[in-house]
Write a protein that holds these residues in place. Sequence first.
Motif, short mmCIF file in Angstrom:
data_model
loop_
_atom_site.label_atom_id
_atom_site.label_comp_id
_atom_site.label_asym_id
_atom_site.label_seq_id
_atom_site.Cartn_x
_atom_site.Cartn_y
_atom_site.Cartn_z
N ARG A 99 13.35 -0.12 9.28
CA ARG A 99 12.07 -0.83 8.69
C ARG A 99 11.10 0.31 8.57
O ARG A 99 10.69 1.03 9.40
CB ARG A 99 11.71 -1.91 9.61
N VAL A 100 10.51 0.64 7.11
CA VAL A 100 9.57 1.43 7.05
C VAL A 100 8.30 1.12 6.35
O VAL A 100 8.52 0.07 5.47
CB VAL A 100 10.05 2.75 6.06
N LEU A 101 7.35 1.58 6.85
CA LEU A 101 5.93 0.89 6.24
C LEU A 101 5.53 2.27 5.37
O LEU A 101 5.15 3.41 6.00
CB LEU A 101 4.74 0.70 7.38
N PHE A 102 5.55 1.99 3.99
CA PHE A 102 5.25 3.14 3.19
C PHE A 102 3.70 3.34 2.94
O PHE A 102 3.18 2.31 2.56
CB PHE A 102 5.85 3.39 2.14
N GLY A 103 2.95 4.60 2.96
CA GLY A 103 1.39 4.38 2.77
C GLY A 103 1.40 4.65 1.20
O GLY A 103 2.41 5.05 0.61
N ALA A 104 0.14 4.71 0.85
CA ALA A 104 -0.16 4.50 -0.81
C ALA A 104 0.60 6.09 -1.43
O ALA A 104 1.03 5.62 -2.52
CB ALA A 104 -1.41 4.64 -0.97
N GLN A 105 0.46 7.19 -0.96
CA GLN A 105 0.75 8.35 -1.44
C GLN A 105 2.67 8.13 -1.67
O GLN A 105 3.19 8.49 -2.67
CB GLN A 105 0.52 9.65 -0.94
N ALA A 106 3.34 7.58 -0.61
CA ALA A 106 4.63 7.49 -0.60
C ALA A 106 4.91 6.40 -1.71
O ALA A 106 6.04 6.51 -2.47
CB ALA A 106 5.13 7.14 0.67
N VAL A 107 4.23 5.53 -1.65
CA VAL A 107 4.64 4.23 -2.65
C VAL A 107 4.39 4.88 -4.06
O VAL A 107 5.33 4.52 -4.79
CB VAL A 107 3.56 3.17 -2.52
N ALA A 108 3.66 5.62 -4.35
CA ALA A 108 3.26 6.40 -5.67
C ALA A 108 4.46 7.27 -5.99
O ALA A 108 4.87 7.17 -7.13
CB ALA A 108 1.97 7.15 -5.78
N GLU A 109 5.03 8.12 -5.09
CA GLU A 109 6.35 8.68 -5.27
C GLU A 109 7.56 7.75 -5.47
O GLU A 109 8.27 7.90 -6.48
CB GLU A 109 6.80 9.63 -3.91
#
Lengths: 494, 458
Positions: free
Chosen positions: B231-241
């Motif tokens: 399970r991973v919680l992605f932060g905003a920069q990763a979501v943008a990628e």
Amino acid sequence: MTATPEKIAGVVRPQLERLLAEGGSFGDARFYAEDANQRLMLYDGNLESNTRTDEQGIGVRVLWHGAWGFAATADLDAIPACFDRALANARAAAQLPGFPKDMGPARPSKGEYVAPVEKDPFDVPLADKLAFLKGLDEQLKGEGIAQRVVSARFQRRRIHYWNTEGTEVSRRVMNTFATMMVMAPDKDGRTQRRSVELNSDGAGTRGWEWLADENCFAGHAERIKQDLAAILAAEPLPPGRRDLIILPGQGFLQVHETIGHALELDRILGYELSFAGGSHVRPEMIGKLRYGSDKLNCRAGVTANSPGTFGYDDEGTPQRDYYLIKEGILVNVLSSRTDLGEANARAGREVVKESGTAARACAFYRTPIDRMTNINIDAGPDGTLDDIVRATEDGIIVDTPVSWSIGSNREHFHFGTEIAWEVKDGKRGRVFKNTTYQGHTLEFWNSLDKVGDESTWKLQSVPNCGKGEPNQIMELGHGIPVMRFKNVQTGEKE
Amino acid sequence: MLEPRIRELLTRARDDARKRGVSAEFNLHREKSSLIRLGNSSVALATHEELTRLDISVQDGRKVGSFSLTADVTADQLKNALGHAEENCRAALPKDYEPIFGTVEEPVDDSAGFDPELESLSPEAKTGLCAAVIKAVKPKGAYDFSGSWSTGSTEMYYITTANDNEAFRKLTDGRLVLVLKEQQKKWELSVERTQKAAGAFTAGDIIAEFESLLPVYEGAEGFRTAVGRQRVLFGAQAVAELLGLAVWGGFIGRLYEEKRSYTAGMKPGDKLFADAVTITDDPENRDVFGMPFDFSGKRRRRFTLVENGVLRGLLYDTMAAAKYGRKPTGHDLGNDDFVLAPGRGEPGLDAGCKLAGDALYIPHLHYIHLPDPTKGLFTGSSRFNALRLQGGRFTAPLFSTRVTDTSPSVFGNVVALSSKNVPVNTSSTYARRSPTAVSVPEWLLCDNVRITDVADSF
């Protein structure tokens, strides 16, 4: 202003003197009298890129109280203002000082570098170039081939450089790049591809004649079609640990990503952290770190026919040939003049003695940073590719990158390649598709146990290395032999 | 509107070309760019560039040729550049399809995004803010700051011989990235800000963000997670990628037509991602830089790619549209305005962490590449600010962790998205200045993310 180098020099020289008079410790100017690029690309026979780009302008650097200022302009009537802006920028930067930048001892040089060229590609009529590329495109047609790409890029630069130490050098640089690729979907719907780049043995010249040499480019059209047919019929690479034999077409990127970038001094010192990343190497490791096995000899080379050869770097320092890694030990890094003092201070001893002649800028409007030149691996004692295959019980041969992803400090990596051949009991066998491998940099290079001889060594050009803020795309080369690595994680586990 | 001298030169050249029966497109790009670069807690470099670039493309039936110039544009240079483009067109090989010639659909004169204060933000002002951060944030041990702060203005002007309409845009943008590196353990923290105007953030904002990140790094050793699905919680920069990869691998019309995208074989209306996923290209979204026209002259408006997980639209530039008999969608440009719509998750990172429970928090992905676009397969590694989550709390920094998964899997396994969107600057400064941002939820929680390798360091 009519931009002859003599007229520009007449404006620049007094400005450089003024910089010193106003307290600057160093200044330089690069005037691009010409920076021409022509890009031609046929995609499925359609001419999708048919463009030429011309740039002309000047970039000025000023070192003020240990901090750099840079400014650039294409308005050649505004050169004094450009010097003013560069000086003002340096003064602003000096407000938050760190380890003071220092050029070290002055070593003025004068001279001219002219890239070896028999036939200037810009003198070849466009119609002739397109006919050549169209001919290749026709050769790439074949049953089952879904897409074809043939492209060429020609670059011609005339650069003049002056600095406050009296260095005045000029360069006429010529580069030629070309690619052919065929693509098709396999039975699983995945697009497979096979490609070849213009390459050489590092000798010869860098003009149209290079591209026209069958051995270096056009002669590979049939081979890549045959390879693609084999890939389409192949099974995916089963995951597992095995020996990895890397051909120069893949080895160049392995070296580029896990040696070249890791050994750029600005990365090592942390100046690239916010964009390109750092390095697992620290200054104190220079001269001590076992980077690879005894078989690893890597140098920043001066190779005649390579986009990484330029005569003088963008600080006017004559390009030189030196080892980065000698018998596996890290002995030097890629550097310019400006950070040597900081590297030595951080290491607590002298780890770098002189500039690595790696200060390079991609255009008049970018400042020089530490870049790769020709990062080459010396040929080794282990014979031909066939000799290395014969000595391999269980492995694969890989060629040509499809994907590459590297840790931010270049400490680990993941590569995908276009093709792999199985090696079992000393014989090359079936082709595999969907090939990937991954590893950790130092462990990987320490597993290097076979290095091919001169017959396996090839020069691969890199037209698009990205780094820096503002971002810069740089051209360079890698001369690479066949290499074998032991017990590498290959394929994708699920 | 564009400076009168240049505008007059270009419109006159356009009119002259038209009189001679030449079909030509003129694309002018002007930038003023300034940047400070930090290293070792100091400003190592300050730069400034003022550049004008002119692209001219000439079309004659199925033949196209172009020429670009970086110089201070004069009448003579313009005439020569047009002449070169015409020569290139004459020598060109005809295409096997009818290329679409650019036409400015409607006049655009947009300077709403221009802030003169940001355009002229001095290196002294930037240095002052960075100095305040460096002075205030004092981690234990040996450390230093590095980073960069780029600001500038961009003008884009596009006309063609097809009509008298002009499309013009002028805007300012900025991006600050500060990285704090600990020298012995080698962890790296990053705080990033994007701006459209001066004063968009303060040193205090940045100091507070660094200080919120420091305790877990200073209080715990690095954690080496396990290879496998997590399970991973992605932060905003990763979501943008992830958003960029999803769009590139699945929604480029040309790749779709050539069956090289992971959406190949699908059609609009087919289910693609989880219900929570809606993706648009929306120049009117307030987070993005909002490009009002593309470089075929098409007026750009909100365009839906995915709605509640269902495939709705693909992106066709004029080349792909002409070749495959589709309508262009306004995507002859590199700086789109993608938006991943907010979800229903409670806003705030704390809420995301609480929902995640035991998970990896990966806010940045470094050096992503696509081993297989036809499956949407990507690989990249964690970088700044990555942490282990236990019971909804950050307990340890993560060693560099490689994610190798597919876009359909990641966006198919979305558990929740924050209901609050944030801008993420995705501009590069390769070649010309081209401000680009996406709008994404501040966190995205995803199950069964494939971890394929873990390093022994950050």
